[in-house]
Design a protein around this motif. Structure first.
Motif, short mmCIF file in Angstrom:
data_model
loop_
_atom_site.label_atom_id
_atom_site.label_comp_id
_atom_site.label_asym_id
_atom_site.label_seq_id
_atom_site.Cartn_x
_atom_site.Cartn_y
_atom_site.Cartn_z
N ARG A 42 -50.21 18.51 77.20
CA ARG A 42 -49.95 20.26 76.84
C ARG A 42 -49.74 20.20 75.17
O ARG A 42 -50.20 21.27 74.77
CB ARG A 42 -48.80 20.54 77.74
N ARG A 43 -49.04 19.18 74.78
CA ARG A 43 -48.90 19.52 73.10
C ARG A 43 -50.28 19.24 72.47
O ARG A 43 -50.51 20.14 71.76
CB ARG A 43 -48.06 18.57 72.90
N GLU A 52 -48.09 13.99 80.70
CA GLU A 52 -48.37 15.42 80.98
C GLU A 52 -48.02 16.38 79.80
O GLU A 52 -48.60 17.24 79.61
CB GLU A 52 -47.67 15.77 82.18
N ASP A 53 -46.82 15.94 79.35
CA ASP A 53 -46.24 16.84 78.24
C ASP A 53 -46.92 16.76 76.92
O ASP A 53 -47.25 17.51 76.24
CB ASP A 53 -44.74 16.47 78.16
N ASP A 62 -42.26 25.09 75.63
CA ASP A 62 -42.54 24.24 74.60
C ASP A 62 -41.52 23.36 73.78
O ASP A 62 -41.67 22.21 73.23
CB ASP A 62 -43.35 25.10 73.61
N GLN A 81 -53.09 20.10 73.61
CA GLN A 81 -53.98 21.21 73.93
C GLN A 81 -53.26 22.30 72.85
O GLN A 81 -54.37 23.08 72.46
CB GLN A 81 -53.61 21.63 75.60
N SER A 82 -52.16 22.52 72.86
CA SER A 82 -51.86 23.70 71.77
C SER A 82 -52.22 23.44 70.58
O SER A 82 -52.57 24.17 69.69
CB SER A 82 -50.28 23.84 72.09
N THR A 87 -40.37 20.45 75.99
CA THR A 87 -41.26 19.13 76.09
C THR A 87 -42.06 18.70 75.06
O THR A 87 -42.68 17.68 75.00
CB THR A 87 -42.24 19.65 77.17
#
Length: 115
Positions: A84-85, A80-81, A70, A87-88, A73
């Motif tokens: 993910r961010r 893609e990164d 985390d 999503q969090s 990225t």
């Protein structure tokens, strides 16, 4: 060109570390004390002047209750990164608020995609 593309990786990682520290309600002094280093060392890491080594990165992740990935990225411009961010970030919201955010993102993508 995305804003982060002009920044060096150490600066992006440092900014991610600073955001995580602030989100945890910690001062640079508290982080320094927990890691057994000086607060100026924490400041240099957060400013991107000195990139953290792998061991320090793992210590910071443990301290902040996150994954080391985390910290690496969070400032990335790779889709893609960024996904993910997102999503969090979405995981911290209630279902109705997630729906609202998704609608806003979809509208923005549609509008910006027409350019």
């Amino acid at each position: 060109m995305p804003k982060n593309d002009s920044k060096q990786p150490a600066e992006l990682v440092g900014q991610a570390i600073a955001r995580k520290r602030i989100a945890c309600g910690m001062s640079q002094e508290q982080v320094a004390e927990s890691l057994g280093i000086g607060s100026e060392a924490v400041s240099r890491i957060e400013r991107g002047l000195v990139p953290p080594n792998v061991e320090r990165l793992m210590q910071l992740a443990t301290l902040f209750g996150c994954e080391a990935a985390d910290l690496l990225t969070e400032g990335s411009s790779r889709p893609e990164d960024q996904a993910r961010r997102l999503q969090s970030l979405l995981a911290t919201l209630k279902a109705d608020d997630r729906t609202l955010v998704m609608e806003l993102v979809e509208r923005l993508v549609e509008r910006l995609g027409r350019r």
